[in-house]
Design an enzyme around this catalytic site. Structure first.
Site, short mmCIF file in Angstrom:
data_model
loop_
_atom_site.label_atom_id
_atom_site.label_comp_id
_atom_site.label_asym_id
_atom_site.label_seq_id
_atom_site.Cartn_x
_atom_site.Cartn_y
_atom_site.Cartn_z
N HIS A 55 10.56 6.25 49.22
CA HIS A 55 9.10 6.11 49.02
C HIS A 55 8.42 5.51 50.25
CE1 HIS A 55 8.07 7.39 44.99
NE2 HIS A 55 9.05 6.69 44.45
N HIS B 167 16.24 5.67 46.40
CA HIS B 167 15.04 6.30 45.86
C HIS B 167 13.79 5.53 46.32
CE1 HIS B 167 12.75 8.37 42.46
NE2 HIS B 167 11.92 7.41 42.84
N GLU B 168 13.84 4.20 46.20
CA GLU B 168 12.67 3.39 46.59
C GLU B 168 12.47 3.40 48.10
OE1 GLU B 168 10.73 2.75 44.29
OE2 GLU B 168 12.18 3.15 42.71
N GLY C 181 12.43 0.61 39.34
CA GLY C 181 12.13 0.40 40.75
C GLY C 181 10.68 0.77 40.99
N GLN D 229 3.40 3.28 45.82
CA GLN D 229 3.09 3.72 44.45
C GLN D 229 1.96 2.92 43.81
OE1 GLN D 229 7.46 3.66 43.21
NE2 GLN D 229 6.63 5.37 42.02
N CYS E 13 10.64 9.54 38.40
CA CYS E 13 9.78 8.69 39.23
C CYS E 13 8.48 8.43 38.50
CB CYS E 13 9.51 9.41 40.56
SG CYS E 13 8.48 8.47 41.69
N LEU E 14 8.03 7.17 38.50
CA LEU E 14 6.79 6.83 37.79
C LEU E 14 5.59 7.58 38.37
CD1 LEU E 14 7.27 2.98 37.36
CD2 LEU E 14 7.61 4.77 35.64
NI NI Z 1 9.87 6.91 42.55
#
Ligand code: NI
Length: 184
Positions: A142, A138-139, A45, A50, A96-97
């Site tokens: 963000h 989760h997304e 995701g 991000q 998370c990236l």
């Molecule tokens: Ni994330």
């Protein structure tokens, strides 16, 4: 085009992102770039903040999980609104990236109802559960300026503080391009 992924500590990750006006940007092109960026980083995701864009859009791709039902979970969410979250919360380890190297259990409701537009500006209202719901939650966090580390208990948060500070200074390993927060 592959974007560098914004790392913990950058204020864009803490902004409440704004709705996208239809026609104001090429959402198909942006979605293509976001998929390319996410796949290059082996994510499942990715949210627009991000890649430095405080707009309400994220993508998901559950196929790398190789779970039943994930085959077609490759989607774009524009101007999404979670309408309902239900069921008994369950814990699962998330990463998370934007926070490389950290994984923690996060408790979330298992079922969500969400409205959103796709990359063709068609409106949908769907229900998702299990891992699909979790990836979306989760997304979605963000674009609300929330990170998964916000959901963990205070003791764990205290233990993580130093690690998170190090990540924001570039002390982490990642096999994808990243953008560190500007030094203050
Ligand atoms: Ni994330």
């Amino acid at each position: 085009m592959i974007y560098p992924i914004v790392i913990y500590g950058d204020p864009v990750l803490r902004k409440k992102a704004v709705d996208i006006e239809e026609g104001s940007i090429d959402v198909k092109e942006l979605a293509t770039d976001m998929f390319e960026t996410m796949q290059g980083a082996h994510g499942i995701g990715l949210a627009a903040p991000q890649i430095g864009k405080p707009i309400r859009m994220f993508i998901v791709d559950g196929r790398p999980l190789e779970e039943d039902g994930m085959e077609d979970f490759h989607k774009v969410f524009i101007n999404p609104q979670i309408l309902e979250e239900t069921g008994d919360p369950w814990k699962f380890e998330e990463g998370c990236l934007s926070i490389p190297g950290i994984r923690e259990d996060v408790s979330r409701n298992p079922v969500i109802r969400i409205s959103y537009y796709d990359e063709n500006w068609e409106k949908h209202e769907d229900t998702f559960d299990g891992m699909k719901a979790r990836i979306i939650q989760h997304e979605y966090d963000h674009i609300e300026g929330i990170l998964f580390t916000d959901h963990i208990n205070n003791l764990k948060k205290r233990l993580l503080k130093g690690k998170l500070a190090n990540i924001s200074k570039g002390k982490f390993d990642a096999d994808y391009r990243t953008k560190l927060p500007a030094k203050r």
